[in-house]
Design an enzyme around this catalytic site. Structure first.
Site, PDB file in Angstrom:
ATOM      1  N   HIS A   1       0.830  -1.194   0.000  1.00  0.00           N
ATOM      2  CA  HIS A   1       0.000   0.000   0.000  1.00  0.00           C
ATOM      3  C   HIS A   1       0.870   1.252   0.000  1.00  0.00           C
ATOM      4  CE1 HIS A   1      -3.851  -2.133   1.663  1.00  0.00           C
ATOM      5  NE2 HIS A   1      -3.381  -2.682   0.559  1.00  0.00           N
TER       6      HIS A   1
ATOM      7  N   GLU B   1       1.231   3.695   2.082  1.00  0.00           N
ATOM      8  CA  GLU B   1       1.943   3.993   3.317  1.00  0.00           C
ATOM      9  C   GLU B   1       3.228   3.175   3.434  1.00  0.00           C
ATOM     10  OE1 GLU B   1      -2.515   4.215   4.459  1.00  0.00           O
ATOM     11  OE2 GLU B   1      -1.248   3.290   2.927  1.00  0.00           O
TER      12      GLU B   1
ATOM     13  N   CYS C   1      -5.705   1.585   6.296  1.00  0.00           N
ATOM     14  CA  CYS C   1      -6.534   0.395   6.477  1.00  0.00           C
ATOM     15  C   CYS C   1      -6.208  -0.287   7.805  1.00  0.00           C
ATOM     16  CB  CYS C   1      -6.344  -0.567   5.310  1.00  0.00           C
ATOM     17  SG  CYS C   1      -4.706  -1.326   5.212  1.00  0.00           S
TER      18      CYS C   1
ATOM     19  N   THR D   1     -22.228  14.317 -33.473  1.00  0.00           N
ATOM     20  CA  THR D   1     -21.139  13.356 -33.327  1.00  0.00           C
ATOM     21  C   THR D   1     -20.716  12.746 -34.658  1.00  0.00           C
ATOM     22  OG1 THR D   1     -22.716  11.562 -32.875  1.00  0.00           O
ATOM     23  CG2 THR D   1     -21.842  12.764 -30.982  1.00  0.00           C
TER      24      THR D   1
ATOM     25  N   TRP E   1     -12.091  13.046 -38.791  1.00  0.00           N
ATOM     26  CA  TRP E   1     -12.109  13.126 -37.321  1.00  0.00           C
ATOM     27  C   TRP E   1     -12.782  14.421 -36.918  1.00  0.00           C
ATOM     28  CZ3 TRP E   1     -11.035   8.808 -34.789  1.00  0.00           C
ATOM     29  CH2 TRP E   1     -10.163   7.894 -35.364  1.00  0.00           C
TER      30      TRP E   1
ATOM     31  N   ARG F   1      -8.661   5.932 -21.215  1.00  0.00           N
ATOM     32  CA  ARG F   1      -8.751   4.473 -21.291  1.00  0.00           C
ATOM     33  C   ARG F   1      -7.780   3.803 -20.322  1.00  0.00           C
ATOM     34  NH1 ARG F   1      -8.904   3.300 -27.853  1.00  0.00           N
ATOM     35  NH2 ARG F   1     -10.984   4.175 -28.254  1.00  0.00           N
TER      36      ARG F   1
ATOM     37  N   LEU G   1     -26.491   3.900 -26.905  1.00  0.00           N
ATOM     38  CA  LEU G   1     -26.001   3.248 -25.687  1.00  0.00           C
ATOM     39  C   LEU G   1     -25.878   4.263 -24.557  1.00  0.00           C
ATOM     40  CD1 LEU G   1     -25.070   0.585 -24.455  1.00  0.00           C
ATOM     41  CD2 LEU G   1     -22.734   1.168 -25.124  1.00  0.00           C
TER      42      LEU G   1
END
Length: 355
Positions: free
Chosen positions: A45, A47, A70, A155, A164, A178, A289
């Site tokens: 982690h 820390e 944690c 679009t 494009w 992504r 969608l």
């Protein structure tokens, strides 16, 4: 703490189902002597990385952490105990841990006589950890809907051409999104029109399939993804979602879901992805969608790339969504506007409706 938030962001896309966390260790004189972030699920982690970097200089110092340390032993030991063992004298953390299996670290620290203070830059730390916090609180992945459009909201052109609309700089920025996501989702319309690849390219640390997002195609009738489709290569893992009465024409990993109005049940899709450890979804699908996700109440953030161009006709960015009148409009809180090449990137989150 701002440095710790920046460090935490380095783990985006690589830590799920765990949170992203950043930590800075200050010595007794207030000098930064160690820093770290959670780099991958199952690894040390934040820390622990920071304490290792600080060494003996951590004793009597302060740990500044984006998330409450944690308090449980999983694949790694409890960070609260590691801070105690290192001789840390004070802990400042931004966000309390809502996970019932890990919370309680602050109490453990205080019981050991170490002050633990919450709330510094809480909003910023929550934003960078939005995917994990959404997962814990709502039991589903956090969804970012990304789209590219002209200033008049188109679009694609009337003849369907869309390459494009936005600049190379904007498209490169999408690859960053992504790489920071656990899954990228498109629908059958985008699959047919573009044969997209959906992997993250030219992003440091995202060159191998092990850290690539899961590519998901919502192909309700099982006809859009055909043998030879680019999403079926080995650059990244792929999951095809089809209706439960469909047999697709490929051997890619497939999940069968119940049908809903106009397509598949979005909530069930998100349940399936959540069960696979997906905590962040980048929705890159077309207007239909996107409308299905909006209608399902499953969009948390919107990232729109607006090109300084006009088309006058062609598909709009969003179709449907269950919105029929102005009072039903989804109101957004704009958190950032920035120039990306010639384009404008607008980032916004949904405003909670008043009841």
């Amino acid at each position: 703490m701002r440095r710790a938030v920046t460090l935490a962001a380095r783990g985006l896309g690589a830590t799920s189902p765990n949170p992203v966390v950043g930590c800075v260790i200050l010595d007794a004189a207030g000098e930064s002597v160690g820093e770290g972030w959670h780099q991958r699920a199952g690894g040390p982690h934040a820390e622990v990385h920071a304490l290792r970097a600080a060494g003996d200089r951590a004793r009597g110092g302060t740990a500044v952490v984006t998330l409450e340390p944690c308090n449980h032993t999983g694949r790694t030991g409890p960070c609260a105990q590691a801070l105690i063992d290192a001789g840390i004298a004070r802990v400042v953390y931004a966000v309390g841990d809502p996970n019932p299996t890990a919370t309680g670290g602050a109490h453990t620290l205080r019981t050991a006589g170490i002050p633990a203070e919450q709330g510094l830059l809480e909003a910023e730390a929550s934003e960078v950890n939005a995917a994990w916090l959404t997962s814990v609180r709502l039991g589903r992945p956090h969804v970012t809907w990304k789209y590219a459009a002209t200033l008049d909201g188109r679009t694609a052109a009337a003849d369907g051409t869309s390459r494009w609309i936005t600049s190379a700089e904007a498209r490169a920025d999408v690859h960053r999104l992504r790489a920071e996501s656990d899954a990228v989702v498109v629908g059958s319309g985008t699959q047919r029109a573009d044969d997209p690849h959906l992997a993250a390219r030219n992003v440091a640390g995202a060159e191998t399939a092990a850290v690539q997002p899961l590519r998901v195609v919502v192909d309700t009738n099982g006809t859009a993804v055909t043998p030879g489709a680019r999403v079926l290569d080995d650059a990244a893992p792929t999951l095809i979602a089809v209706a439960d009465d469909v047999t697709p024409a490929h051997d890619a990993e497939t999940v069968r879901l119940p049908r809903a109005e106009g397509g598949l049940d979005i909530r069930t899709l998100l349940d399936v992805l959540h069960a696979r450890g997906v905590r962040s979804v980048l929705l890159e699908g077309g207007p239909t969608l996107a409308g299905a996700f909006v209608a399902a109440g499953a969009v948390d953030r919107v990232v729109g790339y607006l090109a300084p161009a006009l088309l006058g006709a062609g598909p709009a960015a969003l179709t449907g969504g269950g919105i029929t009148t102005i009072t039903e409009a989804l109101r957004l809180d704009v958190s950032e506007t920035v120039r990306i090449g010639p384009d404008l990137r607008i980032t916004a989150t949904l405003v909670a409706k008043e009841h």
